[in-house]
Design an enzyme around this catalytic site. Structure first.
Site, PDB file in Angstrom:
ATOM      1  N   HIS A  87       4.088  12.230   3.492  1.00 56.61           N
ATOM      2  CA  HIS A  87       4.159  12.377   2.040  1.00 56.61           C
ATOM      3  C   HIS A  87       2.767  12.332   1.437  1.00 56.61           C
ATOM      4  O   HIS A  87       1.825  11.829   2.054  1.00 56.61           O
ATOM      5  CB  HIS A  87       5.027  11.276   1.412  1.00 56.61           C
ATOM      6  CG  HIS A  87       4.531   9.890   1.678  1.00 56.61           C
ATOM      7  ND1 HIS A  87       4.809   9.225   2.852  1.00 56.61           N
ATOM      8  CD2 HIS A  87       3.777   9.037   0.944  1.00 56.61           C
ATOM      9  CE1 HIS A  87       4.252   8.026   2.821  1.00 56.61           C
ATOM     10  NE2 HIS A  87       3.621   7.888   1.673  1.00 56.61           N
ATOM     11  N   CYS A 126       1.484   0.361  -1.136  1.00 57.67           N
ATOM     12  CA  CYS A 126       0.899   1.201  -0.098  1.00 57.67           C
ATOM     13  C   CYS A 126      -0.098   2.145  -0.757  1.00 57.67           C
ATOM     14  O   CYS A 126      -0.120   2.268  -1.983  1.00 57.67           O
ATOM     15  CB  CYS A 126       1.981   1.980   0.654  1.00 57.67           C
ATOM     16  SG  CYS A 126       2.854   3.199  -0.346  1.00 57.67           S
TER      17      CYS A 126
END
Length: 682
Positions: free
Chosen positions: A65, A193
């Protein structure tokens, strides 16, 4: 809002055998659906995200992603692989592949949808349904959410906690729970993250689910791309322990001071939440209390160590903490260096070096004259460079003692420029400011004064103390040392210059973007604040050496393909561009896979390049740019020769070392679908 996924974006028979091929296959569907505008540009963004951290998860899931300017609407493509594809998960290949594409400026609603999907991947029933699905339309509908809509980030986890509370209340009313067991063990957690799209929310869901299974109340704050909703202070105060599962800095750490703390990476929160909960309980039972930077302490609460680096740094060796402080300053300084340095370099390319003495463009600017535009670029770049030392000092202090230290840090850095203490003065000023603020924070004050401490008292007192020290005590000695260093650099010639080039080359190539690399780079860019012939040679040597690792790996994968897996050969093609652009991190995948052969090889090549660059007298006024700023380099032909020589040395060594292994024929080629090799002897 367009649908996140449609049947056309589902491939239930994904034939790709590598993660790069899988990403390309799914991305091509996004291009066909007019959701991605530039296939190669988008895939480059996916690869850059993958280089930060593998996106494979336990349970057979891969979630490549990224956020990309080549994406025009948040999109998800899904592929199901029969053979499995290696995405770096500890438990093996992934058969469920989700390619998540978010626009660079995606709004909160879109990101909430993506984060909702990430959380649902933690549900075994959801993944089982995906594995059993046979109709792309039904699978797309399942992913879109035929189940009740996902609640935004924090609220879903809090809802689970509320359900747990209600169940406990009902049990107590029935007389089934003893009074001593009426209050569960409470944990507050933070997950984050680098991209803030997937891992952040998956870790949150995993921790919350593990908490429900263990009878532990877990409340999670997700610090993702869509922003974050802070935990209720009352919830934090009532917590028995804290878990941080993060790969970026936790924001507002101060709230968790005085609690037992488990501090891990975000993937640990996904893969082993029960272990983290158990560790948090053990720490609470032992009474282990972690200190974190605290705005209350800034207001004079008088406890905690105030180093601004979190619990891990609190107990670290002094050298580790010092490096953390310095890297904090350098990381904020580098964008000023890049912008200012490139503007100044462009001005020299247009108007020559004498443009630095041009009149102010505010007084004299002619639209049709190239020299006026060159002067404009030079003066804008010089203005950006004027912030280097204050920013360095300010954010070193910030890394030590949080926001109250910013003002004295910036003031100390500005004074360092005033007394000609330069880059070294900025380092010292930042450390002094952080230390002074930390000392003030330890002084107990009355509660009525705490509100004005961080905004008035601390900046006032700390700025006065740091200013006194910089003007009267340490400023002049540091200025003398700075002048001595400048004279030494300018006087370097012959073997001395070559030795310095070797050292800088080794540092740039040892950890490829890590602390040693950053120290060498910071040393070089510090000299650009007040450029001299010596400092320009250092900058040239540092950039040249930093280009060697990715270029060498790209060349090695080209000339001896059989020594590398298919994935490595694909990474090698990207490494050509990364190396040419001075992105040393392009060699990290190769070093991670075979550190004992790759790292010594590229270090040798970097040492050769650094030595030759210094010996040739190459100079560089731009802090970045790779081959794209060659016209701005002094002795450009010899400079490129130095890079080529180091690249050849590194390539020869890595090929020799890898070729020295005895491998099976399959290991030398493409043994399996996942590109793995079987080593018989090292």
């Amino acid at each position: 809002m367009s649908e996140l996924i449609t049947a056309e974006l589902v491939d239930l028979d994904l034939s790709a055998t590598t993660k790069d091929a899988a990403a390309r296959s799914l991305a091509e569907r996004m291009v066909a659906a007019h959701r991605v505008t530039d296939l190669d540009g988008f895939l480059a963004d996916v690869a850059a995200r993958e280089a930060q951290m593998p996106t494979g998860l336990d349970g057979g899931i891969g979630i490549p992603h990224c956020r990309s300017e080549h994406v025009n609407t948040p999109t998800l493509a899904f592929g199901r692989s029969g053979a499995g594809i290696d995405f770096g998960a500890a438990d093996g290949p992934a058969d469920l592949i989700f390619l998540i594409a978010a626009p660079a400026g995606a709004d909160d609603d879109h990101l909430t949808i993506l984060s909702g999907l990430a959380r649902r991947l933690m549900d075994p029933e959801f993944t089982a349904a995906l594995r059993a699905g046979t109709d792309p339309r039904a699978v797309a509908a399942l992913i879109r959410g035929e189940e009740p809509p996902e609640e935004p980030e924090q609220e879903r986890v809090e809802a689970g906690n509320q359900e747990q509370k209600e169940a406990e209340t009902a049990t107590e009313a029935a007389g089934g729970t003893a009074a001593a067991e009426s209050v569960p063990f409470r944990i507050v957690a933070v997950t984050s993250c680098p991209t803030g799209i997937a891992h952040t929310y998956m870790a949150a869901e995993s921790l919350a689910a593990a908490g429900r299974a263990e009878g532990v109340e877990v409340t999670v704050e997700t610090q993702g791309s869509a922003g974050f909703k802070k935990l209720d202070p009352a919830v934090v105060a009532a917590a028995d322990a804290v878990i941080w599962a993060h790969d970026v800095e936790v924001r507002e750490k101060a709230r968790f001071r005085g609690k037992p703390l488990v501090d891990v990476g975000v993937k640990a929160g996904i893969n082993r939440p029960a272990e983290l909960i158990a560790e948090a309980r053990r720490k609470a039972e032992r009474g282990e209390i972690a200190t974190t930077p605290d705005t209350d302490r800034a207001a004079g609460s008088g406890d905690g160590d105030g180093n601004g680096t979190g619990s891990g740094a609190d107990h670290a060796h002094f050298g580790v903490r010092l490096r953390t402080y310095l890297m904090s300053g350098v990381s904020y300084m580098v964008p000023f260096v890049a912008a200012g340095g490139l503007l100044i370099a462009l001005s020299f390319a247009i108007g020559g070096y004498e443009i630095a003495s041009a009149k102010s463009v505010a007084d004299h600017f002619v639209w049709g004259e190239a020299d006026s535009w060159a002067a404009l670029l030079n003066q804008i770049g010089s203005a950006a460079f004027g912030f280097l030392v204050p920013v360095l000092a300010g954010y070193i202090a910030y890394g030590m003692a949080d926001r109250p230290a910013l003002v004295p840090g910036f003031v100390g850095g500005a004074i360092a420029l005033t007394v000609n203490a330069g880059f070294l003065g900025g380092l010292v000023a930042g450390l002094l400011a952080g230390a002074v603020v930390m000392a003030i924070q330890r002084v107990p004050v009355h509660a009525t004064l705490r509100g004005i401490m961080p905004v008035l008292v601390i900046p006032l007192i700390a700025s006065a103390v740091v200013g006194f020290l910089m003007f009267i005590v340490v400023g002049k000695p540091i200025a003398s040392l700075q002048n001595a260093l400048t004279d030494w650099l300018n006087g370097l010639s012959g073997s001395n210059a070559v030795i310095l080039g070797v050292v800088l080359g080794l540092m740039m190539c040892f950890d490829m973007g890590g602390p040693l690399n950053k120290v060498a780079y910071a040393f070089a860019v510090g000299g650009l604040a007040d450029p001299t012939p010596g400092s320009l040679k250092v900058m040239a040597a540092v950039m040249a050496a930093g280009m060697v690792p990715p270029l060498a790996m790209a060349l090695a994968t080209t000339v001896r393909k059989r020594l590398f897996t298919k994935t490595e050969r694909e990474n090698g093609r990207a490494a050509w561009v990364l190396g040419a652009s001075f992105i040393t991190e392009g060699a990290i995948p190769f070093a991670a896979a075979d550190p004992l052969r790759v790292i010594p090889s590229v270090m040798a090549g970097g040492a050769v390049t650094g030595a030759l660059s210094m010996a040739f007298g190459a100079t560089l006024r731009a802090p970045h740019g790779g081959v794209f700023v060659v016209p701005l380099i002094g002795e450009p032909f010899l400079y490129l020769l130095a890079i080529a020589a180091g690249t050849l040395v590194a390539t020869a060594l890595v090929v020799l070392l890898k070729g020295a292994r005895r491998t099976t024929p399959e290991a030398a080629g493409d043994a399996g679908a996942d590109g793995s090799r079987v080593t018989v002897a090292a």
